[in-house]
Structure formats: C-alpha cells, structure tokens
Design an enzyme around this catalytic site. Sequence first.
Site, PDB file in Angstrom:
ATOM      1  N   THR A 179       0.831  -1.212   0.000  1.00 38.75           N
ATOM      2  CA  THR A 179       0.000   0.000   0.000  1.00 38.75           C
ATOM      3  C   THR A 179       0.860   1.254   0.000  1.00 38.75           C
ATOM      4  O   THR A 179       1.951   1.289   0.582  1.00 38.75           O
ATOM      5  CB  THR A 179      -0.958   0.036   1.206  1.00 38.75           C
ATOM      6  N   ASP A 206      -4.547  -4.538  13.068  1.00 38.71           N
ATOM      7  CA  ASP A 206      -6.006  -4.523  13.061  1.00 38.71           C
ATOM      8  C   ASP A 206      -6.549  -3.416  12.154  1.00 38.71           C
ATOM      9  O   ASP A 206      -7.606  -3.564  11.544  1.00 38.71           O
ATOM     10  CB  ASP A 206      -6.538  -4.319  14.488  1.00 38.71           C
ATOM     11  N   ARG A 313       2.900   7.843  16.608  1.00 37.78           N
ATOM     12  CA  ARG A 313       3.067   6.645  15.768  1.00 37.78           C
ATOM     13  C   ARG A 313       4.534   6.248  15.628  1.00 37.78           C
ATOM     14  O   ARG A 313       4.854   5.067  15.502  1.00 37.78           O
ATOM     15  CB  ARG A 313       2.487   6.895  14.377  1.00 37.78           C
ATOM     16  N   GLY A 510      -9.046   0.102  16.280  1.00 40.00           N
ATOM     17  CA  GLY A 510      -7.817   0.882  16.144  1.00 40.00           C
ATOM     18  C   GLY A 510      -7.953   2.086  15.233  1.00 40.00           C
ATOM     19  O   GLY A 510      -6.971   2.787  14.984  1.00 40.00           O
TER      20      GLY A 510
END
Length: 542
Positions: A179, A206, A313, A510
């Site tokens: 992706t 998830d 993140r 999530g």
Amino acid sequence: MAAAARVLLNGQVFEISLNESVFSWKSLRLRNSPSAAAARGGRGEGENQSVPVSEIIAVCKTEVAGTCKESGRWQKMTSTTTSFTPEQILHDFTVYYVQRSKEHHWCCAEVTFYCSDQLLCNQWVQALQRRLDLQGVRPKNLLVFINPFGGKQLGKHIYDKKVAPLFQLASITTEVIVTEHANHARDHLAEVDLRIYDGIVCVGGDGMFSEVIHGLICQTQKIAGIDQNDPNSKLVACSLRIGIIPAGSTDCICYATVGVNDPVTSALHIIVGDSQPMDVSSVHHNNTFLKYSVSLLGYGFYGDVLKDSENNRWMGPSRYDFSGFKTFLSHQCYEGTVLYLPATETLGNPRDESRCTAGCYVCQYSGKLLDLSNNKQELKHVAEEEDWKVVKGKFLAINAANMSCACSKSPMGLSPAAHLADGTIDLILVRKCSRFNFLRHLIRHTNKDDQFDLAFVEVYRVKQFIFTPKYSEEDNIDIRDIGKNLFGQFCSDHPACGCSQVNSNWNCDGEIIEHAAVEVRVHCQLIKLFVRGIEHSTQKTS
Ligand SMILES: CCCCCCCCCCCCC/C=C/[C@@H](O)[C@H](COP(=O)(O)O)NC(=O)CCCCCCCCCCCCCCC
Ligand SMILES: Nc1ncnc2c1ncn2[C@@H]1O[C@H](COP(=O)(O)OP(=O)(O)O)[C@@H](O)[C@H]1O
Ligand SMILES: [Ca+2]
C-alpha cells in the site's frame, strides 16, 4: 498403486501408507538394534508418525545424484520383503506438513523418503498430489495487501521472508500490493473484480484488516443493492475469506482467532484453507454509516488511548503503553446513556467462563439460527421482542467486544468468554470509580482474576446498542466553557489539568470515529477468516 510401500528415511526402512485422509510412516527397524537406537535420537524422525492429508502443505520430488551412504542397514532387512540394493536408491520425495509446537504455533516440518526406483517415487508423489488436489477448501490465487508502515514497519520483510516462500511451496499464486497510502487497500477492494481470487490476505495490524473488511463488505453490499446507511439493513455475507499475517501493533484479531500472532502460523492456516465465520458490527450515526468493527469498539479509555497514540506513531507499538499511561493518569469519565438490546436467543453469557475455541458449539448454534432466519428471506432485521434496557451514568470506559480481544497485553482479552461468530457483542460498562479501582480492573486483564467482578463494572451480552452522550456533539467544546456555562465552576470529572473534551471518541478496531453518538448492530457471521479458532489443548497446544 499400492497403499503402502517401503522406503528409506534416515537410513532406516520405513513403511509409508496412505488412506483417504491420512499419510503415515512406520519404522520397520529391528527392535534394540544399534541403528534403531540411533534413529530414536534427533527430533523423533525415527518414530512412527502420521499426518492428516488436510495438513500436508506440499509434496515435492527430488532426483538424488549418487547412492545412499547408509547401505549396511538394508542388509539387515533382507529377510523381509525389501529387495533393492543401495545403488538403486536414486530417487526421493519430500513431504512438507504442519507441525504444532507450543502455544498454538504451527511450523512447516519436512520429511524426505528415499525410494528404490523412479516409478515408486513418482507414484507416491502423484498419489499424494492427487489427494492434495482434492482439498477443495484450499486457496489457489490470493490478493495480498502489505502495509509497509504497520507495527514495527516490518510487514514487507515478514511477507517476503516468511510467508511468500510458503505460498510458493504450496503452489499458491499471488498478486501483491504494497500500500502507498491509508485506505489504498479499502478503495482497491471496493472496486476491483474479486471473482478471480480465492481470498484476500492483509499483512499488517487490526487497522489494515479493518481497511480490507470495509472494501470487501462495501463491494458485497453494492453488488447486492443493500443500503449500508440504513442501520436496519440485513447485510449480505461476504464469500471471500480473509487471511491476516500479523505485522501490526496489537494484532488482536489475529491473536484472538489463532491463539498467537505468528506470521508462519497464520500463513499455514491460509494454505490449509481453514475457514472461520466472524461477526461484524456496523456503526451508524444519525442514519449514516460510519464504520464496521470486528474486535473492539471502545469509548472513553480506549478511545482516548487511541487518539493520543496517533500523535506518537513513531514510537511503534509502544505508543499504546505511553498513551495508556497518560490516559490512565488523566482519569476522564464521560456522561451519557446506553440503550441496549440483550441477546436472548444465543447460548452462553459473558461470565460463563467458557472460551470460544475451534468448532465452538455456541457459534455453530448461532450459525444454524442464522440459516433459519435467512431462509425466511426477510429484507430487514426484525427484532422478535424489543426489550431495550437503559443504563445512564458517568463512564470511564464503554467497551463493546465482538470477540475476546485477546492479545499479548491481555492473553485472555477484554471479554474472555466472548464468541467470534455468535451474533453478539459483550458490552462492558466501567462506571466512574477511583484511579486505584480502575487500575485494579485493568490489571485483571493481565492475569486470571475476573475483571467483571467489581462493583463499578457491568457486562451484558447484546445484539444492538445505542450510545447518546449527555452533551450533544455540537457542545463538545472545551470543558472550561462547559464548566463556566453550566455550573459556573469546573466540573469535578474534568479538572482543568489538561483534559478538555466532554465527549470522548470511539476506538473502532484501532481507527478513530469522531462521533460520540452511535448506533451499533451485530451482523452474525458476515465475514470469514482463514483460521479455525483457537485449537484445544488436546491438539498439542498449551
Ligand atoms: C497495568 C497494565 C494494564 C494493562 C491492561 C491491558 C488491557 C489491554 C486490552 C487490549 C484490548 C485490545 C483491543 C484491540 C484493539 C486493537 O484493535 C487496536 C488496534 O490495533 P493495531 O494497532 O494492531 O491496528 N489497538 C488498540 O486500540 C490498542 C489498545 C491498547 C491499550 C493499551 C492500554 C495500556 C494501558 C496501560 C495502563 C497503564 C497504567 C499504569 C498505571 C501505573
Ligand atoms: N502505505 C500506507 N501509508 C500510511 N498509512 C497506511 C498505509 N497502508 C495502510 N495504512 C494505514 O495505517 C494504519 C495502521 O495500520 P496497521 O497495519 O493496523 O498498523 P498498526 O497495528 O501499527 O496500527 C491503518 O489505519 C491503515 O489504514
Ligand atoms: Ca461475537
């Protein structure tokens, strides 16, 4: 061909046999001979073994140049029917099969048999291959999505090194898409012609899985002409199975369906063609579809943890511990009303101490009820008895667990007795309590103590619920304003220590849902995964 034959394995004579469903190899060695004792060493290759054909990954023939070194062994067996000489042993074939190891791990084991002649070798390879070809449940062509940024950013590496070689061994062809941006997989799946694939694989966490189910469910409803914005629509089940190769941060969907988050184990479940139906919850706001959820829908604590963690993140999976700690200290609670429709037709309850395992009878029972209701050809859900219950209050957390939500942080999960495919969710309400009590509740997720056995925790098994925050979403402004406007002082639930919102947001597998007011409905067995549920301990798992 003969159903049994003599071959060499580790220099010993073995009898191999094949029936409808099992391939076995049995040592014909003389008891107590020195060579027999030697063969007993190692990893048990000298022992008699059998493997279900359904768990054979591949069979491959290899030409052997040269002769077998361990010639002496054959002479011992000449009194039996063995008549070939070492010089004739030129051909071998290897069987790759599933081997179970500790804690639900599967690995790929291999055993190589040396045959006396080429014909015998070919016959056995063909016979085994024919049996494998009859395994109609196995996927042949898969569409694979890899999120290169999930978890520790190892998705591509994990797929290339651990999974692709196994798919190749099992003769599975793949189309791989790495992706390039968020929602790449979802948008691709919503449009692409899926008829050429036997399944979809997502490599990630998830959140990545959530993308895949959104694309797949949306396309399925579009083809069936179902309006997803109508919360009462009866959704059409997706036919393609989905495999998860865990490469995310929590990997709870993988962990709770397999028992472990291990890429090789998951790849092997895909190869053998396992299938497990799964419930999906739809989330609506004001008659508008927002999202689907498979694992946790969490408002309050888990919503706030997720929201905060998105800013971090770069920390990888440990962002959740950091944000969890911060959110725990902020100790925010949120006011609102929960309306829920208890599940009355299903077996089990959230505190019955049962576990959803492979072949779960609770899920099978729900599957039968679903078949019956599908046969009635109803266009919409019709609640048999609309016995809604109401709970009002201030909550630290509202969690809707569609499955146990077991993960490495909490091996039993948020709701240990929840089921993967029973058409229900466990609605867990954690009311306002002290930090100390909330910590007690959290800690019980990490050990065997009952996290529901606390006065401020309630749990209900439901098929639908509606949450309405006390303050409408338009009022979800800085608490200082609310405090001044409504009470002339700061609300005691929201001290001016940095907390700011009167409403939380939902953590949906999530992914953040910004709306607080939601209507949630479970759709029994809407999707299928390439798993079989957590195997029982008798199946060599612990
Ligand atoms: C004191 C230790 C308490 C530990 C309590 C652990 C409870 C963990 C339950 C986890 C349920 C997970 C449900 C799954 C959610 C996932 O869908 C979703 C997305 O996963 P992805 O990133 O792979 O895409 N993951 C999440 O939302 C992450 C939730 C993680 C929550 C971690 C909370 C840690 C709490 C730490 C509190 C520390 C208090 C210490 C006080 C001294
Ligand atoms: N190429 C990409 N770039 C950025 N984000 C992506 C990409 N592919 C997927 N995503 C998004 O990354 C988010 C997290 O993915 P996930 O695989 O669940 O990892 P994690 O478990 O670490 O959260 C998901 O919301 C997904 O939509
Ligand atoms: Ca369920």
